[in-house]
Design a protein around this motif. Structure first.
Motif, mmCIF file in Angstrom:
data_model
loop_
_atom_site.group_PDB
_atom_site.id
_atom_site.type_symbol
_atom_site.label_atom_id
_atom_site.label_comp_id
_atom_site.label_asym_id
_atom_site.label_seq_id
_atom_site.Cartn_x
_atom_site.Cartn_y
_atom_site.Cartn_z
ATOM 1 N N HIS A 26 0.802 -1.358 -0.528
ATOM 2 C CA HIS A 26 0.196 -0.321 0.204
ATOM 3 C C HIS A 26 1.216 1.243 0.298
ATOM 4 N N PRO A 27 0.777 2.378 -0.666
ATOM 5 C CA PRO A 27 1.635 3.619 -1.026
ATOM 6 C C PRO A 27 1.906 4.149 0.130
ATOM 7 N N GLY A 28 0.021 4.387 1.050
ATOM 8 C CA GLY A 28 -0.438 5.248 1.647
ATOM 9 C C GLY A 28 -2.280 6.164 0.933
ATOM 10 N N ASP A 29 -2.626 6.282 2.250
ATOM 11 C CA ASP A 29 -3.814 6.929 1.411
ATOM 12 C C ASP A 29 -4.456 7.871 0.740
ATOM 13 N N ALA A 30 -3.578 8.898 0.765
ATOM 14 C CA ALA A 30 -3.040 10.007 0.080
ATOM 15 C C ALA A 30 -3.141 9.509 -1.471
ATOM 16 N N VAL A 31 -1.883 8.512 -1.148
ATOM 17 C CA VAL A 31 -1.527 8.211 -2.846
ATOM 18 C C VAL A 31 -2.416 7.864 -3.510
ATOM 19 N N LEU A 32 -3.268 6.660 -3.014
ATOM 20 C CA LEU A 32 -4.146 5.977 -3.312
ATOM 21 C C LEU A 32 -5.527 7.372 -4.242
ATOM 22 N N THR A 33 -5.743 8.248 -3.053
ATOM 23 C CA THR A 33 -6.511 9.158 -2.946
ATOM 24 C C THR A 33 -6.633 10.196 -4.575
ATOM 25 N N GLU A 34 -5.104 10.103 -4.280
ATOM 26 C CA GLU A 34 -4.813 10.965 -5.865
ATOM 27 C C GLU A 34 -4.952 10.041 -7.362
ATOM 28 N N VAL A 35 -4.571 8.932 -6.620
ATOM 29 C CA VAL A 35 -4.594 7.657 -8.216
ATOM 30 C C VAL A 35 -6.142 7.747 -8.570
ATOM 31 N N ILE A 36 -7.037 7.739 -7.526
ATOM 32 C CA ILE A 36 -8.190 6.746 -7.479
ATOM 33 C C ILE A 36 -9.020 7.344 -6.851
ATOM 34 N N PRO A 37 -9.408 9.072 -7.111
ATOM 35 C CA PRO A 37 -10.082 10.419 -6.042
ATOM 36 C C PRO A 37 -11.503 9.473 -5.839
ATOM 37 N N TRP A 38 -12.051 8.690 -6.685
ATOM 38 C CA TRP A 38 -13.801 8.606 -6.735
ATOM 39 C C TRP A 38 -13.910 7.285 -5.767
ATOM 40 N N PHE A 39 -12.794 6.514 -5.754
ATOM 41 C CA PHE A 39 -12.666 5.375 -4.549
ATOM 42 C C PHE A 39 -12.609 5.526 -3.337
ATOM 43 N N GLU A 40 -13.636 5.469 -2.104
ATOM 44 C CA GLU A 40 -13.686 5.661 -1.542
ATOM 45 C C GLU A 40 -13.389 5.190 -0.199
ATOM 46 N N ASP A 41 -13.601 3.441 -0.425
ATOM 47 C CA ASP A 41 -12.973 2.641 0.889
ATOM 48 C C ASP A 41 -11.605 2.805 0.686
ATOM 49 N N SER A 124 -14.160 -1.493 -7.610
ATOM 50 C CA SER A 124 -15.905 -2.046 -7.643
ATOM 51 C C SER A 124 -16.411 -0.349 -7.490
ATOM 52 N N ASP A 125 -16.940 0.334 -7.849
ATOM 53 C CA ASP A 125 -17.892 1.819 -7.429
ATOM 54 C C ASP A 125 -18.891 2.119 -6.812
ATOM 55 N N PHE A 126 -19.357 1.573 -5.190
ATOM 56 C CA PHE A 126 -20.697 1.343 -4.781
ATOM 57 C C PHE A 126 -20.785 2.385 -4.656
ATOM 58 N N TRP A 127 -20.272 3.759 -5.503
ATOM 59 C CA TRP A 127 -20.709 5.012 -4.854
ATOM 60 C C TRP A 127 -21.737 6.078 -5.996
ATOM 61 N N THR A 128 -21.256 5.978 -7.010
ATOM 62 C CA THR A 128 -21.902 6.318 -7.883
ATOM 63 C C THR A 128 -23.462 6.419 -8.338
ATOM 64 N N ASN A 129 -23.573 4.964 -7.945
ATOM 65 C CA ASN A 129 -25.056 4.515 -8.092
ATOM 66 C C ASN A 129 -25.210 3.235 -6.842
ATOM 67 N N PRO A 130 -25.543 4.150 -5.222
ATOM 68 C CA PRO A 130 -25.670 3.137 -4.448
ATOM 69 C C PRO A 130 -26.404 1.492 -4.624
ATOM 70 N N ARG A 131 -27.061 1.587 -5.503
ATOM 71 C CA ARG A 131 -27.995 0.308 -6.050
ATOM 72 C C ARG A 131 -27.395 -0.020 -6.608
ATOM 73 N N LEU A 132 -26.623 -0.494 -6.919
ATOM 74 C CA LEU A 132 -25.321 -1.482 -7.855
ATOM 75 C C LEU A 132 -23.992 -1.316 -8.294
ATOM 76 N N CYS A 133 -23.035 -1.552 -7.887
ATOM 77 C CA CYS A 133 -21.869 -2.077 -8.249
ATOM 78 C C CYS A 133 -21.449 -2.251 -9.449
ATOM 79 N N GLN A 134 -20.264 -0.882 -9.736
ATOM 80 C CA GLN A 134 -20.260 -1.208 -11.151
ATOM 81 C C GLN A 134 -18.737 -1.209 -11.076
ATOM 82 N N TRP A 135 -18.104 -1.698 -11.687
ATOM 83 C CA TRP A 135 -16.676 -1.554 -12.180
ATOM 84 C C TRP A 135 -16.417 -1.051 -12.703
#
Length: 185
Positions: A26-41, A124-135
């Protein structure tokens, strides 16, 4: 170096090399947030091929359970047409990072549908549409993902030398901001 096999799929050479050298981390949460800004977990990187096999069993469970369509995991081998994003093909995927916190379902996977030697990374994106996971695509290849995380650069002598002022250049402040101060060992 013999390739590591997970779920009948050869792990990419670059990933195998990182695992073998204990650099797949794991490179650190800050790096992951920079690389995958939409990913919340928060994520934990799966560090060994045996652990990837274990973690990826959930793909089989979701693909084989008709009541789990929420997770958008299927089997291309059973589909009438090729599975495309936002669906993940369990037959062509390996989980490489999983949710750090119990109850969270986020994950990152190698998606071999694009290139068996340099697969894309999907999340896995659970945040854009909370009713359905989208990859969604995180990176077009494992190589570009590793580069964006700084996993090739981070442990190198050159970075340590640059961070300690031995090497001067325009990237020194950016490297310091991204990877923090160099340790003095």
């Amino acid at each position: 170096m013999a390739p590591s096999i997970v779920r009948g799929l050869a792990l990419p050479a670059q990933l195998t090399s990182l695992i073998d050298r204990d650099l797949w981390r794991h490179p650190g949460d800050a790096v992951l947030t920079e690389v995958i800004p939409w990913f919340e977990d928060s994520l934990a990187f799966v560090k060994k091929s045996e652990q990837m096999t274990f973690a990826s069993q959930s793909l089989d469970m979701f693909a084989d359970d008709p009541h789990s369509a929420f997770f958008s995991v299927g089997r291309g081998s059973r589909a009438a047409a090729p599975l495309e994003l936002p669906w993940l093909d369990a037959d062509q995927a390996v989980l490489i990072a999983i949710a750090r916190n119990p109850g969270d379902d986020g994950a990152l996977a190698l998606d071999y549908r694009t290139d068996p030697s340099n697969p894309r990374i999907v999340g896995s994106d659970f945040w854009t549409n909370p009713r359905l996971c989208q990859w969604r695509v995180v990176a077009p290849t494992i190589s570009s993902f590793v580069t964006s995380l700084g996993l090739w650069i981070r442990p190198s002598f050159n970075l340590r030398a640059q961070m300690n002022g031995v090497v001067h250049g325009p990237d020194r402040p950016a490297l310091a901001a991204r990877f923090g101060p160099a340790s003095h060992h």
